[in-house]
Design an enzyme around this catalytic site. Sequence first.
Site, mmCIF file in Angstrom:
data_model
loop_
_atom_site.group_PDB
_atom_site.id
_atom_site.type_symbol
_atom_site.label_atom_id
_atom_site.label_comp_id
_atom_site.label_asym_id
_atom_site.label_seq_id
_atom_site.Cartn_x
_atom_site.Cartn_y
_atom_site.Cartn_z
ATOM 1 N N HIS A 1 0.837 -1.203 0.000
ATOM 2 C CA HIS A 1 0.000 0.000 0.000
ATOM 3 C C HIS A 1 0.872 1.254 0.000
ATOM 4 O O HIS A 1 0.683 2.159 -0.828
ATOM 5 C CB HIS A 1 -0.916 -0.010 1.222
ATOM 6 C CG HIS A 1 -1.845 1.159 1.277
ATOM 7 N ND1 HIS A 1 -3.113 1.129 0.739
ATOM 8 C CD2 HIS A 1 -1.692 2.407 1.796
ATOM 9 C CE1 HIS A 1 -3.692 2.298 0.916
ATOM 10 N NE2 HIS A 1 -2.852 3.101 1.563
ATOM 11 N N GLU A 2 1.825 1.293 0.925
ATOM 12 C CA GLU A 2 2.687 2.476 1.015
ATOM 13 C C GLU A 2 3.642 2.571 -0.169
ATOM 14 O O GLU A 2 4.008 3.675 -0.589
ATOM 15 C CB GLU A 2 3.476 2.454 2.335
ATOM 16 C CG GLU A 2 2.616 2.425 3.589
ATOM 17 C CD GLU A 2 1.594 3.547 3.658
ATOM 18 O OE1 GLU A 2 1.830 4.616 3.020
ATOM 19 O OE2 GLU A 2 0.560 3.375 4.314
ATOM 20 N N HIS B 1 1.960 4.619 -2.891
ATOM 21 C CA HIS B 1 2.078 6.064 -2.655
ATOM 22 C C HIS B 1 3.501 6.541 -2.959
ATOM 23 O O HIS B 1 3.704 7.574 -3.606
ATOM 24 C CB HIS B 1 1.756 6.385 -1.190
ATOM 25 C CG HIS B 1 0.320 6.182 -0.815
ATOM 26 N ND1 HIS B 1 -0.728 6.620 -1.593
ATOM 27 C CD2 HIS B 1 -0.249 5.591 0.278
ATOM 28 C CE1 HIS B 1 -1.873 6.319 -0.998
ATOM 29 N NE2 HIS B 1 -1.608 5.693 0.124
#
Length: 420
Positions: free
Chosen positions: A18-19, A22
């Site tokens: 997920h990170e 980003h």
Amino acid sequence: MTTIIAFIFVFGLIVFFHELGHFLLAKRSGILVRDFSIGFGPKIFAYKKKETQYTIRLLPIGGYVRMAGEDGEELDLKPGYRVGLELSKDETVTKIIVNGKDQYVNAQPFEVSKADLEKELFIEGFEDYDESKKIRYQVARDAVVVDGKIETQVVPYDRTFGAKSLGKRAATIFAGPLFNFILAILIFTALAFIQGGVASTENTLGNVVKDSPAAEAGLHEGDKVLSISGTKTNSWAEIVGKVSENPDKKLMFKIERDGKTQEVKVTPEKQKVQGEAVGKIGVENPIKDSFGAKISYGFTNTWNWIHQIFDVLGKMITGGFSLDMLNGPVGIYTSTEQVVSYGFLTLLNWTAVLSINLGIVNLLPLPALDGGRLLFFLYELIRRKPVDPKKEGIIHFVGFALLMVLMILVTWNDIQRAFF
């Protein structure tokens, strides 16, 4: 101990992807990323490379990517500040020492009269604190400000999150949930290759069990079932459904074999499944083992899970919300404990499903979630002007506080279900 390791593996992998979404989109957009962190709480491991610090923290229940300009940070050198400057050969400032100047013997004593560390990148003032020696220096784009043991890199405005176009900001935020879906696709695809194939959804028979009703009736593996007792069957699920509904009843299978159609009578055997009588004929799900089928399985299975989860969310909204519908870290830990007993492949499948869940939840249009931020971007697109940063910050703060309260309630509910 095995469950703890499995829990950390599952959560760590999901949060990392997920990170990572980003992070990669921020880098691609030219945004300076200050921190890439997995977990919350005290640091276990920290490593700085170039402009980003990578950390692993004690509590493996989340993570964050801190981008320049997101949290209202501001490096402000007020007039009258006495600092130390380190200069490059072309007399560009590379380091501004605010505190701890005695540790930098080569630093030039300097009293600030004016400075801009964001747009014009300069510092103006008096050398050696002497007002007769006024000078203006250009500040390097990667200069650092030293405050004791803390070094903070200067961030030119064009490298902040807010300076980027609406499309780049939206893509950077959306990339987190997107990478959760990508993780699920990769895991499901890997499972297809490890297991040697994937279950087909086509209306074709797989392995026919010896001495089963299907075998006695003359059905063969590879037979395409066109209809059962006049009802068309276009998928494996429709075949299973028709057979299950008719235990001990003769069914007429219209099949296609070697390009020719024929009819075969089959009587499903009655069996008890969870206390309910269902029909079985002794045919296994057909398996596809082609390279293309294994690759496509990752995409189709991810989509099927997305569809199922949205169905559940819809029922939660229309049928009434209850805390029992949600699982927090304790509930997920308890479920992981059960999944681990079935082996590593089942754990991988569980990881993929959780990753899809996290991706969808983060896309919900709620403050403090990625979906909430995307909603603000949509407002900006329609109104052609952004929401006031202070107002948006307050909304996200309140939303985050409410989410924390909900998390506490869900966790307490999980504990009661697990231990009481």
